[in-house]
Design a protein around this motif. Structure first.
Motif, PDB file in Angstrom:
ATOM      1  N   UNK A 108       0.969  -1.007   0.005  1.00 42.11           N
ATOM      2  CA  UNK A 108      -0.157  -0.103   0.250  1.00 42.11           C
ATOM      3  C   UNK A 108       0.776   1.227  -0.041  1.00 42.11           C
ATOM      4  N   UNK A 109       0.679   2.015  -1.177  1.00 43.86           N
ATOM      5  CA  UNK A 109       1.748   3.198  -1.075  1.00 43.86           C
ATOM      6  C   UNK A 109       0.953   4.462  -1.079  1.00 43.86           C
TER       7      UNK A 109
ATOM      8  N   UNK B 266      -0.383   3.110   5.409  1.00 48.89           N
ATOM      9  CA  UNK B 266       0.425   2.575   4.108  1.00 48.89           C
ATOM     10  C   UNK B 266       1.804   1.825   4.455  1.00 48.89           C
ATOM     11  N   UNK B 267       2.156   1.089   3.565  1.00 48.12           N
ATOM     12  CA  UNK B 267       3.643   0.456   3.734  1.00 48.12           C
ATOM     13  C   UNK B 267       4.777   1.200   3.203  1.00 48.12           C
ATOM     14  N   UNK B 268       4.469   2.161   2.448  1.00 46.30           N
ATOM     15  CA  UNK B 268       5.588   3.054   1.697  1.00 46.30           C
ATOM     16  C   UNK B 268       4.843   4.178   1.423  1.00 46.30           C
ATOM     17  N   UNK B 269       6.002   5.274   1.665  1.00 50.02           N
ATOM     18  CA  UNK B 269       5.516   6.632   1.121  1.00 50.02           C
ATOM     19  C   UNK B 269       6.275   7.394   0.163  1.00 50.02           C
TER      20      UNK B 269
ATOM     21  N   UNK C  33      -2.239  -1.067  -3.698  1.00 52.39           N
ATOM     22  CA  UNK C  33      -2.938   0.225  -3.911  1.00 52.39           C
ATOM     23  C   UNK C  33      -1.999   1.403  -3.828  1.00 52.39           C
ATOM     24  N   UNK C  34      -2.710   2.465  -4.416  1.00 53.11           N
ATOM     25  CA  UNK C  34      -1.824   3.805  -4.662  1.00 53.11           C
ATOM     26  C   UNK C  34      -2.839   5.121  -4.263  1.00 53.11           C
ATOM     27  N   UNK C  35      -2.655   5.709  -3.135  1.00 52.41           N
ATOM     28  CA  UNK C  35      -3.548   6.764  -2.841  1.00 52.41           C
ATOM     29  C   UNK C  35      -2.665   7.992  -2.899  1.00 52.41           C
TER      30      UNK C  35
ATOM     31  N   UNK D 108      -4.735  10.156 -17.219  1.00 51.13           N
ATOM     32  CA  UNK D 108      -5.819   9.061 -17.531  1.00 51.13           C
ATOM     33  C   UNK D 108      -5.169   7.640 -17.197  1.00 51.13           C
ATOM     34  N   UNK D 109      -4.045   7.562 -17.512  1.00 55.47           N
ATOM     35  CA  UNK D 109      -3.449   6.291 -17.106  1.00 55.47           C
ATOM     36  C   UNK D 109      -3.481   5.657 -15.749  1.00 55.47           C
ATOM     37  N   UNK D 110      -3.324   6.682 -14.551  1.00 55.65           N
ATOM     38  CA  UNK D 110      -3.482   6.300 -13.371  1.00 55.65           C
ATOM     39  C   UNK D 110      -4.857   5.840 -13.088  1.00 55.65           C
ATOM     40  N   UNK D 111      -5.907   6.647 -13.458  1.00 62.75           N
ATOM     41  CA  UNK D 111      -7.263   6.460 -12.997  1.00 62.75           C
ATOM     42  C   UNK D 111      -7.636   5.322 -13.881  1.00 62.75           C
ATOM     43  N   UNK D 112      -6.759   4.571 -14.846  1.00 67.06           N
ATOM     44  CA  UNK D 112      -7.259   3.543 -15.478  1.00 67.06           C
ATOM     45  C   UNK D 112      -7.062   2.208 -14.669  1.00 67.06           C
ATOM     46  N   UNK D 113      -6.379   2.466 -13.591  1.00 68.45           N
ATOM     47  CA  UNK D 113      -6.235   1.341 -12.490  1.00 68.45           C
ATOM     48  C   UNK D 113      -7.361   1.527 -11.463  1.00 68.45           C
ATOM     49  N   UNK D 114      -7.935   0.177 -11.258  1.00 70.53           N
ATOM     50  CA  UNK D 114      -8.906   0.347 -10.085  1.00 70.53           C
ATOM     51  C   UNK D 114      -8.474   0.323  -8.709  1.00 70.53           C
ATOM     52  N   UNK D 115      -7.219   0.230  -8.529  1.00 65.51           N
ATOM     53  CA  UNK D 115      -6.892   0.504  -7.138  1.00 65.51           C
ATOM     54  C   UNK D 115      -5.955   1.709  -7.143  1.00 65.51           C
ATOM     55  N   UNK D 116      -6.380   2.714  -7.866  1.00 68.67           N
ATOM     56  CA  UNK D 116      -5.725   4.293  -7.784  1.00 68.67           C
ATOM     57  C   UNK D 116      -6.911   4.916  -7.251  1.00 68.67           C
ATOM     58  N   UNK D 117      -6.392   5.907  -6.224  1.00 66.84           N
ATOM     59  CA  UNK D 117      -7.431   6.881  -5.654  1.00 66.84           C
ATOM     60  C   UNK D 117      -6.829   8.033  -5.555  1.00 66.84           C
TER      61      UNK D 117
END
Length: 490
Positions: free
Chosen positions: A233-234, A350-353, A257-259, A313-322
């Motif tokens: 989780x990043x 998170x696990x990493x920043x 996941x990426x937030x 657009x590419x970032x939002x194409x991933x379901x695990x991006x917020x």
């Protein structure tokens, strides 16, 4: 469309012949004119030494040589073909600037990026893109270096800079071996073509760096082990292109996941840089008054660029991006192997920043700047803005002369700093926000070169009249002229 592995060899060979023909046509006056200087030790003295062999350094070196400055040496800490950011922390798929941006080629059309691209990949490929792909831009720079024969000493880092009488001593060290000894090069002028972080260093905010184990936080413009973050989780801090580009790479490498969080309440959608990409601004910004230059830079400090469309657009194409607006990281703490982050609207684990938080002006952070730090004028020394326009960060940027040269705090003691030219992002307040990017090279490089050649000419002006009086080469030869008619010297 051809691939990178299958360039159109015949078209490229034809272009390379055209490059040589155009260089020959544009060669006037085509003579080296800078008189060499001697050092008591007998060590060679370069006319100009450029620190950095990326696009800015290559452009400056080529332009100087075209102006008859023959002894130009470029050094770069990275291996040959890996100079600059394009094989390092630049993780975008395409450049931000429009594809027709030119300037590095110094007015030689066949040396331009559009000419190279069309020769290598075809007219259809050129017509299909809005912006040049990052790997193909790096391929162009490698080709440009080969075609211009710019002398680059790779695997060589600058580890110090100081005055040496009327010259500059640049301390260097090989980057190949950790225990390599220092050596030194002498030069009359030094150009710092050291990129976006040339004013100091990339910086993670202290409240984050001090709260998290070092191996669990990265800067977007530094090394990141993306493969090791698969399944993790990043959290990404920042809203610019770098934040989104790194988020895309994380997701492509299998991050759980990426937030992506940023403090602004809305993501910028308008890029104000586009409206000032016109010749008057790009050529003459450095000649505007201090108040106007400050206000323009302050505007860009407040009104930042949006991320690129393809990165967004590419970032939002991933379901695990917020994406989270209005979400500065107000509190960060380590709890075992987890990182707990608080924002005004939500808490995260998170696990990493990864911090896409830009750079800071810090003269002590770079080897080549430490000696300069206490000797050069900064904007806070020359201009006091109204309180509403105050910016402590901008006040630390160097106040530069017309040829990108540093200005001394004490002219009697520190006149040597005028021989050092800040052709990097630290020039932005003085010279303009596009100065050392590809969109500004067309106007910035001639300004830099003009400043250096002006200084070199002034240094040898005492030899001008003796040279004229001692010139003996006859241009008119005729048997009608007797020896008495031929003066020994003009």
């Amino acid at each position: 469309m051809t691939t990178d592995a299958e360039p159109q060899a015949q078209s490229l060979a034809q272009l390379e012949r055209q490059v040589q023909a155009e260089l020959d046509l544009l060669a006037y006056p085509g003579r080296d004119w800078v008189r060499p200087v001697a050092h008591p030790s007998g060590a060679p003295v370069h006319d100009v030494l450029i620190v950095g062999g990326g696009q800015a350094g290559l452009a400056a070196a080529f332009a100087l040589r075209r102006e008859g400055v023959a002894d130009v040496q470029v050094i770069d800490a990275r291996p040959a073909g890996q100079e600059g950011v394009w094989e390092d922390f630049a993780r975008m798929s395409h450049l931000r600037t429009p594809k027709r941006t030119i300037g590095i080629e110094s007015g030689v059309p066949s040396l331009s990026a559009p000419a190279f691209y069309r020769a290598c990949y075809g007219d259809a490929a050129w017509a299909a893109i809005d912006r040049i792909e990052r790997p193909r831009w790096m391929a162009f720079l490698r080709w440009f270096r080969r075609m211009t024969a710019v002398a680059v000493r790779n695997d060589t880092a600058c580890v110090g800079l100081e005055p040496e009488g009327d010259l500059l001593r640049v301390r260097i060290r090989s980057t190949v071996a950790a225990d390599a000894p220092q050596a030194a090069l002498l030069a009359r002028h030094v150009v710092l073509a050291t990129g976006y972080d040339g004013a100091g260093a990339w910086r993670i905010p202290p409240h984050i760096a001090e709260a998290v184990a070092p191996h669990q936080v990265s800067h977007s413009n530094g090394p990141v082990d993306f493969a090791a973050l698969a399944g993790r989780r990043v959290g990404v801090l920042g809203h610019g292109a770098s934040a989104f580009d790194n988020a895309c790479v994380l997701l492509a490498h299998g991050a759980a996941s990426v937030d992506l969080c940023f403090r602004r309440e809305r993501l910028p959608t308008v890029n104000p840089h586009r409206i000032v990409e016109f010749a008057g601004f790009l050529r003459h910004f450095a000649e505007l008054d201090d108040a106007t230059r400050w206000q323009v830079n302050r505007f860009f400090e407040v009104h930042d660029q949006p991320p690129t469309q393809n990165g967004f657009d590419l970032a939002h194409s991933f379901a695990n991006f917020r994406m989270h607006a209005g979400a500065p990281w107000t509190r960060v703490r380590q709890v075992g192997d987890e990182i707990h982050v608080r924002t005004p609207h939500a808490d995260f684990v998170f696990d990493h920043l990864l911090c896409a938080t830009g750079s800071v002006v810090d003269y002590d952070a770079r080897d080549e700047l430490r000696t300069l730090g206490g000797s050069v004028q900064r904007w806070r020394h020359r201009y006091t803005p109204p309180e509403a326009e105050r910016s402590d960060a901008m006040g630390e940027y160097p106040y530069l002369g017309a040829g990108f040269e540093y200005q001394p705090l004490d002219p009697a003691r520190d006149a040597w700093v005028r021989r050092v030219h800040a052709f990097n992002f630290s020039s932005t307040v003085s010279m303009g926000p596009h100065t050392t990017s590809s969109s500004g090279h067309k106007y910035a490089v001639p300004r830099l070169v003009g400043g250096i050649t002006r200084a070199l000419m002034r240094e040898q002006q005492d030899a001008l009249l003796p040279t004229l009086h001692g010139y003996r080469e006859a241009e008119l030869v005729s048997p009608r002229l007797s020896g008495a008619d031929m003066p020994e010297a003009l």
